[in-house]
Scaffold this motif. Structure first.
Motif, PDB file in Angstrom:
ATOM      1  N   LEU A  73       0.817  -1.216   0.000  1.00 19.11           N
ATOM      2  CA  LEU A  73       0.000   0.000   0.000  1.00 19.11           C
ATOM      3  C   LEU A  73       0.853   1.270   0.000  1.00 19.11           C
ATOM      4  O   LEU A  73       0.415   2.303  -0.519  1.00 19.11           O
ATOM      5  CB  LEU A  73      -0.954   0.003   1.191  1.00 19.11           C
ATOM      6  CG  LEU A  73      -2.086  -1.013   1.114  1.00 19.11           C
ATOM      7  CD1 LEU A  73      -2.892  -1.004   2.400  1.00 19.11           C
ATOM      8  CD2 LEU A  73      -2.977  -0.753  -0.087  1.00 19.11           C
ATOM      9  N   LEU A  83      -6.705  -1.713  -1.397  1.00 25.68           N
ATOM     10  CA  LEU A  83      -7.056  -1.224  -0.062  1.00 25.68           C
ATOM     11  C   LEU A  83      -8.083  -2.146   0.591  1.00 25.68           C
ATOM     12  O   LEU A  83      -7.975  -2.486   1.765  1.00 25.68           O
ATOM     13  CB  LEU A  83      -7.611   0.200  -0.147  1.00 25.68           C
ATOM     14  CG  LEU A  83      -6.595   1.286  -0.488  1.00 25.68           C
ATOM     15  CD1 LEU A  83      -7.313   2.550  -0.949  1.00 25.68           C
ATOM     16  CD2 LEU A  83      -5.714   1.587   0.703  1.00 25.68           C
ATOM     17  N   LEU A 104      -8.998   1.887   5.887  1.00 20.26           N
ATOM     18  CA  LEU A 104      -8.637   1.469   4.527  1.00 20.26           C
ATOM     19  C   LEU A 104      -9.874   1.369   3.647  1.00 20.26           C
ATOM     20  O   LEU A 104      -9.868   1.805   2.479  1.00 20.26           O
ATOM     21  CB  LEU A 104      -7.892   0.137   4.556  1.00 20.26           C
ATOM     22  CG  LEU A 104      -6.502   0.142   5.175  1.00 20.26           C
ATOM     23  CD1 LEU A 104      -5.962  -1.281   5.288  1.00 20.26           C
ATOM     24  CD2 LEU A 104      -5.553   1.021   4.378  1.00 20.26           C
TER      25      LEU A 104
END
Length: 120
Positions: A73, A83, A104
């Motif tokens: 990420l 995500l 997220l």
């Protein structure tokens, strides 16, 4: 050194889907973590796909999986699907990270909303 991050992980932790290859190389965990730390996004994603294709499975320790998603990420912060995958992994492996998983997911929702507003 192992030729791929996936191969190194497979030798160190085993693989639920493939036999662990015979190997005479050093399997100290810190060497794998060093390699993971500096791996590119595609290599990390390939390892996760090969060793944990259903997110809930695989022999990678949870802390290694979390680290892999975090590093992934950092390299690809604007991919809603990634995500969400990282959030799913966090939700599946303990309540300690539920707030991070929720953040997220919210970030993925925001990115998708922004993209849908900008599309003609």
């Amino acid at each position: 050194m192992h030729s791929t991050l996936t191969g190194h992980a497979r030798c160190l932790y085993g693989d639920e889907y493939s036999p662990t290859p015979e190997c005479d190389r050093d399997h100290r965990e810190f060497l794998f973590v060093e390699r993971l730390t500096f791996a590119g996004a595609d290599e990390i994603r390939a390892m996760l796909r090969a060793l944990c294709p259903q997110v809930v499975d695989g022999h990678l320790p949870v802390w290694i999986r979390n680290l892999a998603y975090r590093l992934l990420l950092l390299q690809r912060p604007d991919e809603p699907a990634l995500l969400r995958e990282a959030a799913e992994s966090l939700w599946l492996h303990g309540p300690d990270w539920d707030d991070i998983a929720a953040d997220l997911t919210a970030r993925a929702d925001t990115l998708e909303a922004e993209r849908s507003r900008s599309e003609p």
